[in-house]
Write a protein that holds these residues in place. Structure first.
Motif, PDB file in Angstrom:
ATOM      1  N   GLU A   3       2.849  -0.645  10.138  1.00  0.00           N
ATOM      2  CA  GLU A   3       2.134   0.266   9.248  1.00  0.00           C
ATOM      3  C   GLU A   3       2.908   0.503   7.956  1.00  0.00           C
ATOM      4  N   GLY A  15      -2.847  -5.697   0.027  1.00  0.00           N
ATOM      5  CA  GLY A  15      -3.173  -4.416   0.618  1.00  0.00           C
ATOM      6  C   GLY A  15      -2.063  -3.852   1.476  1.00  0.00           C
ATOM      7  N   THR A  16      -2.275  -2.620   1.900  1.00  0.00           N
ATOM      8  CA  THR A  16      -1.315  -1.886   2.723  1.00  0.00           C
ATOM      9  C   THR A  16      -1.845  -1.791   4.144  1.00  0.00           C
ATOM     10  N   LEU A  18      -2.596  -0.063   7.376  1.00  0.00           N
ATOM     11  CA  LEU A  18      -2.751   1.329   7.796  1.00  0.00           C
ATOM     12  C   LEU A  18      -2.627   1.489   9.303  1.00  0.00           C
ATOM     13  N   LEU A  28      -5.786  -2.972  10.163  1.00  0.00           N
ATOM     14  CA  LEU A  28      -6.637  -2.264   9.214  1.00  0.00           C
ATOM     15  C   LEU A  28      -5.847  -2.233   7.913  1.00  0.00           C
ATOM     16  N   GLU A  30      -5.744  -1.421   3.704  1.00  0.00           N
ATOM     17  CA  GLU A  30      -6.337  -0.712   2.571  1.00  0.00           C
ATOM     18  C   GLU A  30      -6.140  -1.563   1.313  1.00  0.00           C
ATOM     19  N   THR A  32      -6.742  -1.637  -2.738  1.00  0.00           N
ATOM     20  CA  THR A  32      -6.971  -0.699  -3.837  1.00  0.00           C
ATOM     21  C   THR A  32      -7.144  -1.446  -5.162  1.00  0.00           C
ATOM     22  N   LYS A  37      -7.351   3.424  -6.528  1.00  0.00           N
ATOM     23  CA  LYS A  37      -8.546   3.855  -5.799  1.00  0.00           C
ATOM     24  C   LYS A  37      -8.864   2.834  -4.701  1.00  0.00           C
ATOM     25  N   THR A  38      -9.111   3.327  -3.506  1.00  0.00           N
ATOM     26  CA  THR A  38      -9.459   2.443  -2.390  1.00  0.00           C
ATOM     27  C   THR A  38     -10.810   1.797  -2.637  1.00  0.00           C
ATOM     28  N   ASP A  40     -11.703  -1.077  -0.485  1.00  0.00           N
ATOM     29  CA  ASP A  40     -12.100  -1.728   0.761  1.00  0.00           C
ATOM     30  C   ASP A  40     -11.056  -1.414   1.828  1.00  0.00           C
ATOM     31  N   THR A  41     -11.489  -1.330   3.084  1.00  0.00           N
ATOM     32  CA  THR A  41     -10.566  -1.152   4.205  1.00  0.00           C
ATOM     33  C   THR A  41     -10.996  -2.079   5.349  1.00  0.00           C
TER      34      THR A  41
END
Length: 56
Positions: A3, A15-16, A18, A28, A30, A32, A37-38, A40-41
């Motif tokens: 994570e 992405g990061t 989560l 999962l 994230e 941005t 601003k996010t 998509d996830t």
């Protein structure tokens, strides 16, 4: 990978992580925009990750 690590996907998005699922076979992530601003996830399979960009 764990994570909050940042990954580069094979499709070019970055992405990061989560959450981790299936003992590290899916994540999962994230995604941005440039302003943070996010946008998509998606849940990404491990084989869709090209490289680890940043380790927390």
């Amino acid at each position: 990978m764990k994570e909050l690590d940042i990954v580069l996907l094979k499709d070019g998005r970055q992405g990061t992580i989560l959450e981790m699922y299936e003992r590290g076979r899916a994540y999962l992530v994230e995604i941005t925009d440039d302003k943070g601003k996010t946008i998509d996830t998606p849940i990404i399979q491990k084989e869709d990750i090209k490289e680890l960009v940043y380790i927390t």
